[in-house]
Design a protein around this motif. Structure first.
Motif, PDB file in Angstrom:
ATOM      1  N   GLN A  14       0.824  -1.197   0.000  1.00  0.00           N
ATOM      2  CA  GLN A  14       0.000   0.000   0.000  1.00  0.00           C
ATOM      3  C   GLN A  14       0.867   1.260   0.000  1.00  0.00           C
ATOM      4  OE1 GLN A  14      -2.998  -0.789   2.891  1.00  0.00           O
ATOM      5  NE2 GLN A  14      -4.385  -0.747   1.148  1.00  0.00           N
ATOM      6  N   GLU A  15       1.899   1.242   0.872  1.00  0.00           N
ATOM      7  CA  GLU A  15       2.818   2.375   0.907  1.00  0.00           C
ATOM      8  C   GLU A  15       3.437   2.607  -0.467  1.00  0.00           C
ATOM      9  OE1 GLU A  15       5.899   1.462   3.743  1.00  0.00           O
ATOM     10  OE2 GLU A  15       4.420   1.183   5.335  1.00  0.00           O
ATOM     11  N   ARG A  16       3.609   1.521  -1.228  1.00  0.00           N
ATOM     12  CA  ARG A  16       4.240   1.619  -2.538  1.00  0.00           C
ATOM     13  C   ARG A  16       3.228   1.750  -3.672  1.00  0.00           C
ATOM     14  NH1 ARG A  16       9.755   0.806  -2.257  1.00  0.00           N
ATOM     15  NH2 ARG A  16      10.327   0.905  -0.082  1.00  0.00           N
ATOM     16  N   ALA A  75       8.738   1.963 -10.503  1.00  0.00           N
ATOM     17  CA  ALA A  75       9.633   2.834  -9.737  1.00  0.00           C
ATOM     18  C   ALA A  75       9.592   2.507  -8.249  1.00  0.00           C
ATOM     19  CB  ALA A  75       9.243   4.295  -9.952  1.00  0.00           C
ATOM     20  N   GLU A  76       8.477   1.962  -7.770  1.00  0.00           N
ATOM     21  CA  GLU A  76       8.330   1.684  -6.340  1.00  0.00           C
ATOM     22  C   GLU A  76       8.910   0.329  -5.968  1.00  0.00           C
ATOM     23  OE1 GLU A  76       7.099   3.694  -4.078  1.00  0.00           O
ATOM     24  OE2 GLU A  76       6.060   5.226  -5.258  1.00  0.00           O
ATOM     25  N   ILE A  77       9.197  -0.490  -6.964  1.00  0.00           N
ATOM     26  CA  ILE A  77       9.586  -1.863  -6.650  1.00  0.00           C
ATOM     27  C   ILE A  77      11.036  -2.167  -6.994  1.00  0.00           C
ATOM     28  CG2 ILE A  77       8.915  -3.008  -8.793  1.00  0.00           C
ATOM     29  CD1 ILE A  77       7.522  -5.103  -7.065  1.00  0.00           C
ATOM     30  N   LYS A 124       3.397  12.729  -6.263  1.00  0.00           N
ATOM     31  CA  LYS A 124       3.218  14.023  -5.589  1.00  0.00           C
ATOM     32  C   LYS A 124       3.083  13.867  -4.068  1.00  0.00           C
ATOM     33  CE  LYS A 124      -1.809  14.916  -6.101  1.00  0.00           C
ATOM     34  NZ  LYS A 124      -2.205  13.729  -5.384  1.00  0.00           N
ATOM     35  N   ASP A 125       2.538  12.734  -3.615  1.00  0.00           N
ATOM     36  CA  ASP A 125       2.402  12.532  -2.172  1.00  0.00           C
ATOM     37  C   ASP A 125       3.742  12.277  -1.484  1.00  0.00           C
ATOM     38  OD1 ASP A 125      -0.236  12.790  -2.622  1.00  0.00           O
ATOM     39  OD2 ASP A 125      -0.716  10.646  -2.482  1.00  0.00           O
ATOM     40  N   LYS A 126       4.766  11.976  -2.274  1.00  0.00           N
ATOM     41  CA  LYS A 126       6.053  11.653  -1.665  1.00  0.00           C
ATOM     42  C   LYS A 126       7.083  12.744  -1.889  1.00  0.00           C
ATOM     43  CE  LYS A 126       5.283   6.757  -1.751  1.00  0.00           C
ATOM     44  NZ  LYS A 126       5.703   5.440  -2.170  1.00  0.00           N
TER      45      LYS A 126
END
Ligand code: GTP
Length: 597
Positions: free
Chosen positions: A424-426, A450-452, A503-505
């Motif tokens: 979820q965070e990713r 990009a998240e993994i 944008k949230d990060k």
């Protein structure tokens, strides 16, 4: 060779489940390699592979085997690479086989990557022989894992073979089952030749050695062949089989696996997945499944010593001879000087390439944070493919697309909560979940690549005490709310630190980077603001306070030799300094700020 006496197979296994040991044992039991020649892990040749315990390049080996029916069969074992970055290579190796041995550690059970490769093998209609390895281990639980394997592939638990690659127990039975269960290859002997390339390796002495599986017709020495993807033609200078040393032969017929040498010097002229046909009598249709290698992860590579730039260029060119997936082009960074933007299949591919550059070419390198490839659509209708965040287009953006992956996580069911939280965070999306047995679960997610690709696996491991395993494959792109965050020193953007993030990060990235840099950059004669900004909007700020006194001030009028010494020392230090605007930044600061830990 009569195709009826050929069996082409591969071994699907998770890292450390014993694939190389089993291959070695097969070579030894059948006498293909005598004990004297036998050295551990015959198939893994590259040092880095051996060190890291992974198999990167596939290779083939021919094993003559006299089965229970007293006939001597030709078993061709095609080795498959063992890492997610090389999914395409795996798929081509599987396509060269009729069957696969699914090898699972009897103390561990099946892992995510094995499962992913098994699905790929099933899609290729391969016959699967389930095998539990390491039954000699006291911790082995063959009963439990036979049930698990049987459940996954839909057979009876009693059909699951049990071997010890270490002691050799059960290996001969396995060879007999390979002969009995895996179908012989079928093809048209009289048709125009078609052979699939499943591996291509550059050798300093022999040039490119291309490993092929003949589907139809025949390839012979001195014959002119054509690569169907490019129409380029070459002459076969040598043709042979690995048994396991390269051994010349008079040609390869239907179903046979072997190598050819044409004198080409670059693996990009002999690409994995391509179809070889004969120039005089070409086939009309290519074999299915060919793909051009496509880099997924980009990073800037810079020599720490600026004078090493030409060495780095030569080194990259040399590596490219053996690596069709490696791409690079020159790049200049205000912060890091002259270097190259390089494209890789994934993070491991990047690490291996970097390790080889440092080890084999004696280079000290600094690499920028890796990024995936973004596609940006502008309101004026133009489109940009962004492989370097600092080249993110300015202007009115209509939409940004990022690459996505389909991920499979396998884990003991105790950790479902932790895994869901991490995904979820990713920005992951749960697609489905299945229990493999009462205490093991398979979870399927779509996630932004990009998240993994960077540290996901490490986090997954630490949250599951090392028990979860992961596999993923690219599945196209998806629109996302992404922004480019710049890091500015005294109002000047430092290109090496620009990043594209969700944008949230953005805020977290900005705060972390500015904090880090404040600690790494020494105080200057004047105050230096460090800012993180999205376009003109500043989202985080730190300050480096000015030093009050000039270093030299206290020397004025003093001892002249002391003054010179001090200046020389400063000059020494300056070599390692980079100027960003008016700010002197020690190269060390860049290196530390860019290192991931
Ligand atoms: P890669 O090729 O590097 O992906 O790994 P692999 O699957 O080939 O594993 P490898 O053959 O290197 O074996 C991994 C470890 O397990 C080695 O330390 C082997 O000695 C050990 N091993 C392999 N087979 C057996 C077995 O049957 N019994 C025991 N006890 N150990 C085994």
């Amino acid at each position: 060779t009569d195709p009826a006496l050929i069996r082409n197979f591969c071994i699907i296994a998770h890292i450390d489940h014993g694939k190389s040991t089993l291959a070695d044992r097969m070579l030894q039991i059948t006498g293909a390699v005598d004990d004297r020649q036998m050295r551990a892990q015959y198939l893994d040749r590259m040092d880095i592979e051996r060190e890291r315990g992974i198999t990167i390049k596939s290779q083939a080996v021919r094993i003559p085997f006299t089965a229970l029916d007293d006939r001597t069969y030709t078993l061709d074992l095609i080795d498959t690479p063992g890492h997610v970055d090389f999914t395409y290579e795996v798929s081509r190796s599987l396509a060269a086989c009729e069957g696969a041995v699914l090898l699972v550690d009897a103390a561990q059970g099946i892992e995510a990557q094995t499962l992913a490769n098994l699905y790929m093998a099933l899609e290729n209609d391969l016959t699967i022989i389930p095998v539990l390895n390491k039954i000699d281990l006291p911790a082995a639980q063959p009963e439990k894992y036979s049930v698990e394997l049987a459940g996954i592939i839909g057979c009876e638990p009693s059909d699951v073979l049990r071997v010890s690659a270490k002691t050799g127990e059960g290996v001969e039975e396995l060879l007999n089952e390979i002969v009995r269960q895996i179908p012989p290859p079928v093809g048209e002997a009289e048709a125009p030749a078609r052979a699939m390339i499943f591996d291509s390796v550059y050798d300093t002495y022999r040039g490119v050695v291309t490993y092929v599986r003949v589907i139809d017709g025949r390839l012979s020495p001195r014959e002119r062949i054509q690569m169907m993807s490019t129409r380029a033609s070459h002459e076969i200078l040598e043709i042979g089989v690995s048994s396991p040393e390269p051994t010349k032969c008079e040609g390869l017929g239907v179903g046979e696996v072997g190598y050819i040498i044409t004198g080409v010097k670059d693996v990009r002229q002999s690409k994995v997945g391509d179809t070889i046909t004969s120039l005089n009598r070409p086939a009309t249709r290519m074999l299915e499944g060919y793909q051009d290698p496509k880099p997924m992860v980009f990073s800037g590579l810079y020599p720490i010593e600026g004078t090493d730039y030409p060495v780095l260029r030569d080194a990259l060119e040399k590596l490219q001879l053996n690596d069709a997936a490696l791409v690079f082009e020159p790049e200049t960074s205000a912060a890091l000087g002259f270097g190259f933007r390089c494209g890789f299949l994934g993070l491991l591919h990047l690490e291996i390439t970097r390790a080889r550059l440092e080890r084999e070419f004696n280079l000290d390198l600094i690499s920028t944070a890796p990024n995936v490839v973004y596609r940006v659509e502008m309101e004026d209708g133009t489109e940009h493919v962004v492989t370097n965040p600092s080249e993110f287009p300015a202007g009115k953006i209509a939409a940004i697309y990022e690459p996505m992956v389909k991920a499979t996580v396998l884990s003991p069911s105790d950790y479902i909560g932790q895994i869901m939280e991490l995904c979820q965070e990713r920005r992951g999306d749960l697609q489905g979940m299945d229990y493999l047995s009462e205490d093991r679960v398979e979870m399927r997610y779509t996630l932004p690549m990009a998240e993994i690709v960077f540290d996901f696996f490490d986090h997954l491991k630490s949250r599951t005490k090392g028990y979860a395993s992961l596999d993923y494959e690219p599945i196209g792109e998806q629109q996302a709310e992404l922004v480019k965050v710049d890091i500015l020193l005294q109002g000047e953007a430092v290109d090496a630190f620009s990043a594209i993030v969700h944008k949230d990060k953005a805020y977290t990235y900005g705060v972390e980077m500015t904090k880090k840099l404040r600690e790494l950059i020494p105080r200057q004669q004047f105050e230096v603001p460090i800012q993180a900004a999205i376009g003109a909007r500043v989202i985080a700020r730190e300050n480096i306070r000015a030093i009050r006194k000039d270093v030299l001030a206290k020397c004025y009028g003093g001892d002249i030799s002391r003054k010179r010494k001090l200046l020389e020392k400063q000059k020494e230090g300056k070599k390692r300094m980079k100027m960003v605007g008016r700010v002197e930044v020690p190269q060390e600061a860049f290196i530390s700020a860019l290192s991931t830990d």
